[in-house]
Design a protein around this motif. Structure first.
Motif, PDB file in Angstrom:
ATOM      1  N   ASP A   1       0.828  -1.214   0.000  1.00  0.00           N
ATOM      2  CA  ASP A   1       0.000   0.000   0.000  1.00  0.00           C
ATOM      3  C   ASP A   1       0.858   1.258   0.000  1.00  0.00           C
ATOM      4  O   ASP A   1       0.597   2.198  -0.750  1.00  0.00           O
ATOM      5  N   LEU A   2       1.873   1.289   0.854  1.00  0.00           N
ATOM      6  CA  LEU A   2       2.719   2.484   0.951  1.00  0.00           C
ATOM      7  C   LEU A   2       3.457   2.746  -0.364  1.00  0.00           C
ATOM      8  O   LEU A   2       3.514   3.883  -0.831  1.00  0.00           O
ATOM      9  N   GLU A   3       3.980   1.704  -0.960  1.00  0.00           N
ATOM     10  CA  GLU A   3       4.684   1.873  -2.246  1.00  0.00           C
ATOM     11  C   GLU A   3       3.701   2.290  -3.351  1.00  0.00           C
ATOM     12  O   GLU A   3       4.046   3.103  -4.212  1.00  0.00           O
ATOM     13  N   ASP A   4       2.477   1.762  -3.321  1.00  0.00           N
ATOM     14  CA  ASP A   4       1.472   2.160  -4.316  1.00  0.00           C
ATOM     15  C   ASP A   4       1.052   3.613  -4.137  1.00  0.00           C
ATOM     16  O   ASP A   4       0.842   4.333  -5.118  1.00  0.00           O
ATOM     17  N   ILE A   5       0.934   4.063  -2.880  1.00  0.00           N
ATOM     18  CA  ILE A   5       0.590   5.468  -2.621  1.00  0.00           C
ATOM     19  C   ILE A   5       1.700   6.367  -3.145  1.00  0.00           C
ATOM     20  O   ILE A   5       1.445   7.382  -3.792  1.00  0.00           O
ATOM     21  N   ARG A   6       2.951   5.987  -2.874  1.00  0.00           N
ATOM     22  CA  ARG A   6       4.078   6.788  -3.391  1.00  0.00           C
ATOM     23  C   ARG A   6       4.034   6.848  -4.916  1.00  0.00           C
ATOM     24  O   ARG A   6       4.202   7.909  -5.508  1.00  0.00           O
ATOM     25  N   LYS A   7       3.766   5.709  -5.552  1.00  0.00           N
ATOM     26  CA  LYS A   7       3.712   5.679  -7.016  1.00  0.00           C
ATOM     27  C   LYS A   7       2.588   6.586  -7.528  1.00  0.00           C
ATOM     28  O   LYS A   7       2.773   7.325  -8.489  1.00  0.00           O
ATOM     29  N   GLU A   8       1.442   6.533  -6.862  1.00  0.00           N
ATOM     30  CA  GLU A   8       0.312   7.395  -7.228  1.00  0.00           C
ATOM     31  C   GLU A   8       0.700   8.883  -7.107  1.00  0.00           C
ATOM     32  O   GLU A   8       0.373   9.692  -7.966  1.00  0.00           O
ATOM     33  N   MET A   9       1.398   9.213  -6.036  1.00  0.00           N
ATOM     34  CA  MET A   9       1.858  10.597  -5.838  1.00  0.00           C
ATOM     35  C   MET A   9       2.820  11.012  -6.946  1.00  0.00           C
ATOM     36  O   MET A   9       2.704  12.102  -7.507  1.00  0.00           O
ATOM     37  N   GLU A  10       3.774  10.147  -7.239  1.00  0.00           N
ATOM     38  CA  GLU A  10       4.766  10.456  -8.270  1.00  0.00           C
ATOM     39  C   GLU A  10       4.114  10.594  -9.642  1.00  0.00           C
ATOM     40  O   GLU A  10       4.486  11.487 -10.413  1.00  0.00           O
ATOM     41  N   ASP A  11       3.117   9.762  -9.920  1.00  0.00           N
ATOM     42  CA  ASP A  11       2.404   9.866 -11.192  1.00  0.00           C
ATOM     43  C   ASP A  11       1.690  11.213 -11.294  1.00  0.00           C
ATOM     44  O   ASP A  11       1.707  11.852 -12.340  1.00  0.00           O
ATOM     45  N   SER A  12       1.075  11.649 -10.202  1.00  0.00           N
ATOM     46  CA  SER A  12       0.346  12.920 -10.267  1.00  0.00           C
ATOM     47  C   SER A  12       1.300  14.118 -10.270  1.00  0.00           C
ATOM     48  O   SER A  12       1.000  15.144 -10.864  1.00  0.00           O
ATOM     49  N   LEU A  13       2.461  13.988  -9.636  1.00  0.00           N
ATOM     50  CA  LEU A  13       3.454  15.078  -9.638  1.00  0.00           C
ATOM     51  C   LEU A  13       4.278  15.091 -10.923  1.00  0.00           C
ATOM     52  O   LEU A  13       4.837  16.121 -11.288  1.00  0.00           O
ATOM     53  N   GLY A  14       4.389  13.932 -11.553  1.00  0.00           N
ATOM     54  CA  GLY A  14       5.207  13.825 -12.760  1.00  0.00           C
ATOM     55  C   GLY A  14       6.692  13.743 -12.459  1.00  0.00           C
ATOM     56  O   GLY A  14       7.528  13.967 -13.325  1.00  0.00           O
ATOM     57  N   GLU A  15       7.041  13.451 -11.215  1.00  0.00           N
ATOM     58  CA  GLU A  15       8.450  13.295 -10.846  1.00  0.00           C
ATOM     59  C   GLU A  15       8.573  12.435  -9.602  1.00  0.00           C
ATOM     60  O   GLU A  15       7.590  12.237  -8.876  1.00  0.00           O
ATOM     61  N   ALA A  16       9.796  11.961  -9.357  1.00  0.00           N
ATOM     62  CA  ALA A  16      10.038  11.124  -8.184  1.00  0.00           C
ATOM     63  C   ALA A  16       9.967  11.965  -6.909  1.00  0.00           C
ATOM     64  O   ALA A  16      10.323  13.142  -6.907  1.00  0.00           O
ATOM     65  N   VAL A  17       9.485  11.353  -5.837  1.00  0.00           N
ATOM     66  CA  VAL A  17       9.456  12.014  -4.534  1.00  0.00           C
ATOM     67  C   VAL A  17      10.801  11.725  -3.870  1.00  0.00           C
ATOM     68  O   VAL A  17      11.209  10.575  -3.765  1.00  0.00           O
TER      69      VAL A  17
END
Length: 119
Positions: A73-89
């Motif tokens: 879940d945590l890795e999927d949330i990070r991926k979702e965030m990165e997809d919406s930001l368009g860059e790595a967190v």
């Protein structure tokens, strides 16, 4: 609380764990449940997990245990965030990965609830 169900991250299993943390931590604030929640979320936005305000995420060992329990879940949330930001967190504090992930996802979860309930 209805506000906690409004999160875009409610479909993740970690949502229940995050909700439990918020409900417990907001008890120390004055006012109605809604005022307590708002004050807690505002503190979270100002101070973040790095301040030590979330007792479950103070120690690396606790974060590691939580991360292992909710890894997907945590890795999927990070991926979702990165997809919406368009860059790595980025982990700008060079924290252990598991601590970074707990803090990042919990803070994002809280911000999302605030945005959906109080803005």
């Amino acid at each position: 609380m209805k506000a906690l169900e409004k999160s875009v991250y409610a479909q993740y299993g970690v949502h229940e764990a995050f909700k439990k943390i918020i409900l417990s931590e907001m008890q120390s604030y004055d006012g109605t449940k809604k005022e307590q929640l708002k004050a807690f979320l505002e503190d979270m936005q100002r101070s973040g997990c790095i301040s030590g305000m979330i007792s479950q995420f103070i120690y690396h060992a606790d974060c590691k245990k939580f991360y292992i329990q909710h890894l997907d879940d945590l890795e999927d949330i990070r991926k979702e965030m990165e997809d919406s930001l368009g860059e790595a967190v980025k982990d700008r504090y060079s924290l252990p990965h598991y601590t970074f992930m707990c803090w990042l996802c919990f803070e994002e979860y809280c911000y999302d609830i605030y945005r959906n309930s109080f803005e």
